[in-house]
Design a protein around this motif. Structure first.
Motif, PDB file in Angstrom:
ATOM      1  N   THR A 200     -80.940-105.369 -90.085  1.00 42.46           N
ATOM      2  CA  THR A 200     -81.735-106.330 -89.324  1.00 42.46           C
ATOM      3  C   THR A 200     -83.101-105.757 -89.006  1.00 42.46           C
ATOM      4  O   THR A 200     -84.124-106.439 -89.138  1.00 42.46           O
ATOM      5  N   SER A 201     -83.138-104.494 -88.611  1.00 40.75           N
ATOM      6  CA  SER A 201     -84.410-103.831 -88.304  1.00 40.75           C
ATOM      7  C   SER A 201     -85.301-103.767 -89.538  1.00 40.75           C
ATOM      8  O   SER A 201     -86.497-104.029 -89.463  1.00 40.75           O
ATOM      9  N   ALA A 202     -84.715-103.426 -90.683  1.00 39.17           N
ATOM     10  CA  ALA A 202     -85.491-103.350 -91.922  1.00 39.17           C
ATOM     11  C   ALA A 202     -86.019-104.731 -92.306  1.00 39.17           C
ATOM     12  O   ALA A 202     -87.167-104.860 -92.743  1.00 39.17           O
ATOM     13  N   THR A 203     -85.193-105.754 -92.118  1.00 36.84           N
ATOM     14  CA  THR A 203     -85.636-107.112 -92.421  1.00 36.84           C
ATOM     15  C   THR A 203     -86.782-107.518 -91.515  1.00 36.84           C
ATOM     16  O   THR A 203     -87.751-108.127 -91.966  1.00 36.84           O
ATOM     17  N   ASN A 204     -86.674-107.182 -90.224  1.00 35.54           N
ATOM     18  CA  ASN A 204     -87.743-107.509 -89.284  1.00 35.54           C
ATOM     19  C   ASN A 204     -89.039-106.793 -89.646  1.00 35.54           C
ATOM     20  O   ASN A 204     -90.124-107.380 -89.555  1.00 35.54           O
ATOM     21  N   LEU A 205     -88.945-105.536 -90.035  1.00 34.13           N
ATOM     22  CA  LEU A 205     -90.142-104.785 -90.425  1.00 34.13           C
ATOM     23  C   LEU A 205     -90.762-105.377 -91.684  1.00 34.13           C
ATOM     24  O   LEU A 205     -91.990-105.510 -91.768  1.00 34.13           O
ATOM     25  N   LEU A 206     -89.938-105.758 -92.629  1.00 34.11           N
ATOM     26  CA  LEU A 206     -90.443-106.369 -93.859  1.00 34.11           C
ATOM     27  C   LEU A 206     -91.093-107.716 -93.555  1.00 34.11           C
ATOM     28  O   LEU A 206     -92.148-108.035 -94.099  1.00 34.11           O
ATOM     29  N   GLU A 207     -90.478-108.476 -92.662  1.00 38.27           N
ATOM     30  CA  GLU A 207     -91.051-109.767 -92.283  1.00 38.27           C
ATOM     31  C   GLU A 207     -92.395-109.583 -91.581  1.00 38.27           C
ATOM     32  O   GLU A 207     -93.354-110.314 -91.847  1.00 38.27           O
TER      33      GLU A 207
END
Length: 145
Positions: free
Chosen positions: A6-13
């Motif tokens: 989730t953290s990686a997805t948020n950073l990518l977003e």
């Protein structure tokens, strides 16, 4: 979905949003800068365009600074994540994986040797091939007595 994903997805977003903001600001800035100015433009219209260009430039700079900040945050998370202690189970798995990789590399190296020997034999020989360590041949005169 676990916390890391989730953290990686948020950073990518966040990265995608910041890049989109930068591109939008650049597009708008150039549209304002390249728009034709006719002879009837008033001082107010010119000032409004100048203010709009400054605003777009400020938005571009802010988004770029945010992107650099995000890059730093990602590096920090990567370093912190890389410094977590490895468990015994994970260590054994890495050892087994590395042994597999080294055996595959050894097999590839042996195939390349055989290929070289076959090509040399087909060409009439002319050299000798000695199997040595991965460090290369020993330097003459450096043998231990």
């Amino acid at each position: 979905m676990d916390r890391d994903a989730t953290s990686a997805t948020n950073l990518l977003e966040r990265k995608n949003i910041l890049i989109a903001d930068i591109l939008t600001s650049v597009r708008d800035y150039f549209n304002l800068a390249l728009a034709p100015v006719d002879d009837t433009a008033s001082t107010g219209q010119t000032a409004e365009r100048s203010l709009a260009m400054e605003t777009k430039l400020s938005a571009m700079i802010k988004s770029t600074e945010d992107l650099v900040s995000l890059s730093r945050r990602i590096r920090e998370l990567w370093i912190i994540g890389a410094l977590k202690p490895v468990t015994g189970e994970a260590d054994q798995g890495m050892d087994m994986d590395s042994e597999q990789v080294f055996s595959l590399l050894g097999a590839l190296r042996e195939r390349q040797r055989q290929s070289l020997l076959q090509h040399a034999a087909a060409a009439g020989g002319g050299f000798t091939y000695e199997v040595g360590g991965l460090d290369g041949p020993a330097v003459p005169g450096s043998e231990s007595k």
